[in-house]
Write a protein that holds these residues in place. Structure first.
Motif, mmCIF file in Angstrom:
data_model
loop_
_atom_site.group_PDB
_atom_site.id
_atom_site.type_symbol
_atom_site.label_atom_id
_atom_site.label_comp_id
_atom_site.label_asym_id
_atom_site.label_seq_id
_atom_site.Cartn_x
_atom_site.Cartn_y
_atom_site.Cartn_z
ATOM 1 N N LEU A 129 0.515 -1.052 0.333
ATOM 2 C CA LEU A 129 0.664 -0.090 -0.137
ATOM 3 C C LEU A 129 1.302 1.364 -0.185
ATOM 4 O O LEU A 129 0.350 2.345 -0.156
ATOM 5 N N SER A 130 2.072 0.865 0.191
ATOM 6 C CA SER A 130 2.737 2.689 0.258
ATOM 7 C C SER A 130 3.107 3.237 -1.374
ATOM 8 O O SER A 130 3.508 4.009 -1.145
ATOM 9 N N ASP A 131 2.409 1.924 -2.702
ATOM 10 C CA ASP A 131 2.518 2.820 -3.580
ATOM 11 C C ASP A 131 1.055 3.555 -3.825
ATOM 12 O O ASP A 131 0.805 4.253 -5.277
ATOM 13 N N GLY A 132 0.417 3.831 -2.749
ATOM 14 C CA GLY A 132 -0.942 4.787 -2.819
ATOM 15 C C GLY A 132 -2.027 4.292 -2.871
ATOM 16 O O GLY A 132 -3.351 4.630 -3.290
ATOM 17 N N THR A 133 -1.952 2.561 -3.018
ATOM 18 C CA THR A 133 -3.158 1.816 -3.383
ATOM 19 C C THR A 133 -3.919 2.029 -2.077
ATOM 20 O O THR A 133 -3.447 2.133 -1.108
ATOM 21 N N LYS A 134 -5.461 2.372 -2.411
ATOM 22 C CA LYS A 134 -6.521 2.206 -1.430
ATOM 23 C C LYS A 134 -6.871 1.658 -0.909
ATOM 24 O O LYS A 134 -7.100 0.102 -1.672
ATOM 25 N N SER A 135 -7.244 0.977 -0.024
ATOM 26 C CA SER A 135 -8.743 0.083 0.558
ATOM 27 C C SER A 135 -9.708 0.249 1.605
ATOM 28 O O SER A 135 -9.670 1.398 2.687
ATOM 29 N N ARG A 136 -10.507 -0.081 1.964
ATOM 30 C CA ARG A 136 -11.459 0.184 2.925
ATOM 31 C C ARG A 136 -12.244 -1.021 3.253
ATOM 32 O O ARG A 136 -12.146 -1.665 2.456
ATOM 33 N N VAL A 137 -12.714 -0.788 4.840
ATOM 34 C CA VAL A 137 -13.911 -2.065 4.728
ATOM 35 C C VAL A 137 -15.393 -1.687 4.298
ATOM 36 O O VAL A 137 -15.768 -0.675 4.747
ATOM 37 N N LEU A 138 -15.453 -1.878 4.623
ATOM 38 C CA LEU A 138 -17.367 -1.868 3.970
ATOM 39 C C LEU A 138 -18.337 -2.686 4.493
ATOM 40 O O LEU A 138 -18.265 -3.940 4.458
ATOM 41 N N LEU A 139 -19.513 -1.656 5.134
ATOM 42 C CA LEU A 139 -20.058 -2.489 5.770
ATOM 43 C C LEU A 139 -20.951 -2.834 4.944
ATOM 44 O O LEU A 139 -21.740 -1.854 4.065
ATOM 45 N N TYR A 140 -21.743 -4.180 5.332
ATOM 46 C CA TYR A 140 -23.285 -4.408 3.965
ATOM 47 C C TYR A 140 -24.782 -3.688 4.034
ATOM 48 O O TYR A 140 -24.881 -2.831 2.681
ATOM 49 N N ASP A 141 -24.759 -3.195 5.366
ATOM 50 C CA ASP A 141 -26.445 -2.064 4.897
ATOM 51 C C ASP A 141 -26.105 -0.750 4.838
ATOM 52 O O ASP A 141 -26.706 -0.352 4.039
ATOM 53 N N LYS A 142 -24.568 -0.145 5.464
ATOM 54 C CA LYS A 142 -24.259 0.938 4.971
ATOM 55 C C LYS A 142 -24.228 0.886 3.197
ATOM 56 O O LYS A 142 -24.254 1.719 2.672
ATOM 57 N N THR A 143 -23.276 -0.144 2.731
ATOM 58 C CA THR A 143 -23.066 -0.004 1.081
ATOM 59 C C THR A 143 -24.209 -0.013 0.382
ATOM 60 O O THR A 143 -24.465 0.391 -0.690
ATOM 61 N N LEU A 144 -25.589 -0.872 0.384
ATOM 62 C CA LEU A 144 -25.996 -1.286 -0.305
ATOM 63 C C LEU A 144 -27.527 0.389 -0.176
ATOM 64 O O LEU A 144 -27.853 0.486 -0.590
ATOM 65 N N ALA A 145 -27.160 1.250 1.339
ATOM 66 C CA ALA A 145 -27.959 2.256 1.487
ATOM 67 C C ALA A 145 -27.511 3.318 1.077
ATOM 68 O O ALA A 145 -28.042 4.124 0.323
ATOM 69 N N LYS A 146 -26.238 3.465 0.412
ATOM 70 C CA LYS A 146 -25.553 4.224 -0.271
ATOM 71 C C LYS A 146 -25.650 4.004 -1.785
ATOM 72 O O LYS A 146 -25.807 4.842 -2.569
ATOM 73 N N VAL A 147 -25.999 2.667 -1.857
ATOM 74 C CA VAL A 147 -26.189 2.414 -3.769
ATOM 75 C C VAL A 147 -27.685 2.960 -4.403
ATOM 76 O O VAL A 147 -28.311 3.093 -5.160
ATOM 77 N N GLN A 148 -28.496 2.538 -3.167
ATOM 78 C CA GLN A 148 -29.801 3.138 -3.028
ATOM 79 C C GLN A 148 -29.728 4.092 -3.665
ATOM 80 O O GLN A 148 -30.863 4.520 -3.911
ATOM 81 N N TYR A 149 -29.190 5.075 -2.400
ATOM 82 C CA TYR A 149 -29.319 6.449 -2.622
ATOM 83 C C TYR A 149 -29.148 6.910 -3.593
ATOM 84 O O TYR A 149 -28.857 7.545 -4.468
ATOM 85 N N GLY A 150 -27.639 6.117 -4.364
ATOM 86 C CA GLY A 150 -27.279 6.955 -5.792
ATOM 87 C C GLY A 150 -27.987 6.444 -6.619
ATOM 88 O O GLY A 150 -28.230 7.566 -8.005
ATOM 89 N N LYS A 151 -28.845 5.170 -6.755
ATOM 90 C CA LYS A 151 -29.968 5.556 -8.012
ATOM 91 C C LYS A 151 -30.887 6.018 -7.404
ATOM 92 O O LYS A 151 -31.365 6.200 -9.070
ATOM 93 N N SER A 152 -31.607 6.049 -6.789
ATOM 94 C CA SER A 152 -32.755 6.769 -6.505
ATOM 95 C C SER A 152 -32.243 9.033 -6.900
ATOM 96 O O SER A 152 -32.842 10.113 -7.401
ATOM 97 N N ARG A 153 -31.260 8.933 -6.627
ATOM 98 C CA ARG A 153 -30.570 10.775 -7.896
ATOM 99 C C ARG A 153 -30.076 10.099 -8.756
ATOM 100 O O ARG A 153 -29.083 11.344 -9.175
ATOM 101 N N GLN A 154 -30.509 9.069 -9.264
ATOM 102 C CA GLN A 154 -29.721 8.997 -11.109
ATOM 103 C C GLN A 154 -27.874 9.571 -10.907
ATOM 104 O O GLN A 154 -27.660 9.661 -12.015
ATOM 105 N N LEU A 155 -27.406 8.985 -9.945
ATOM 106 C CA LEU A 155 -26.003 9.141 -9.656
ATOM 107 C C LEU A 155 -25.237 8.787 -10.541
ATOM 108 O O LEU A 155 -24.186 8.517 -11.413
ATOM 109 N N TYR A 156 -25.185 6.934 -11.001
ATOM 110 C CA TYR A 156 -24.888 6.206 -11.668
ATOM 111 C C TYR A 156 -26.012 5.072 -12.716
ATOM 112 O O TYR A 156 -26.980 4.791 -11.797
#
Length: 156
Positions: A129-156
């Motif tokens: 990760l010293s080359d700038g690679t990013k990683s993260r921990v995603l919790l399913y329920d929060k990730t699902l809520a963000k995806v639903q929000y993005g779809k409702s706002r037609q962000l993607y």
């Protein structure tokens, strides 16, 4: 120019790694001082290490870990159903280089949220990760809520 002025200028230029290495060198007896080329190489190496360390510390701070955990403190109790060999294999972080994901599943209350913290800390500190690679921990329920929000706002 005397040594105090040199140290002051290094610090004002934010070359703190160099300044610390130079200060340590000044504490050595004069006959143990390295030649000029070696001295310059040591100062540059110290600065590079200092900056890498600062980047790592900033990344860990930005990650906002819930727990300060290390892989050695994990309790591999039978009721937790954790495989020590698997966790040790994950700490080599080759799964990141292969662009693979790690999914941690289990029943409610079995400690899924706390389990990735030591692994995540290892990933941040690894050289991969010293080359700038990013990683993260995603919790399913929060990730699902963000995806639903993005779809409702037609962000993607």
């Amino acid at each position: 120019m005397n040594t105090e002025q040199t140290l002051h200028q290094m610090r004002s230029l934010k070359l703190n790694g160099m300044a610390a290495a130079y200060q340590a060198l000044l504490n050595l007896p004069y006959d143990q001082h390295p030649p000029t080329e070696q001295l310059l190489a040591q100062l540059v190496d110290a600065e590079i290490l200092q900056r890498q360390h600062q980047r790592t510390v900033a990344s860990i701070r930005a990650a906002k870990f819930r727990y300060q955990a290390v892989i050695e403190e994990i309790q591999y109790l039978p009721e937790r159903n954790l495989d020590k060999n698997l966790m040790l294999r994950l700490t080599d972080t080759t799964f990141i280089k292969r662009a693979e994901n790690v999914f941690i599943t289990g029943a409610t209350g079995c400690g899924k949220t706390g389990r990735p913290e030591p692994l995540y800390c290892i990933c941040f500190r690894s050289t991969s990760l010293s080359d700038g690679t990013k990683s993260r921990v995603l919790l399913y329920d929060k990730t699902l809520a963000k995806v639903q929000y993005g779809k409702s706002r037609q962000l993607y």
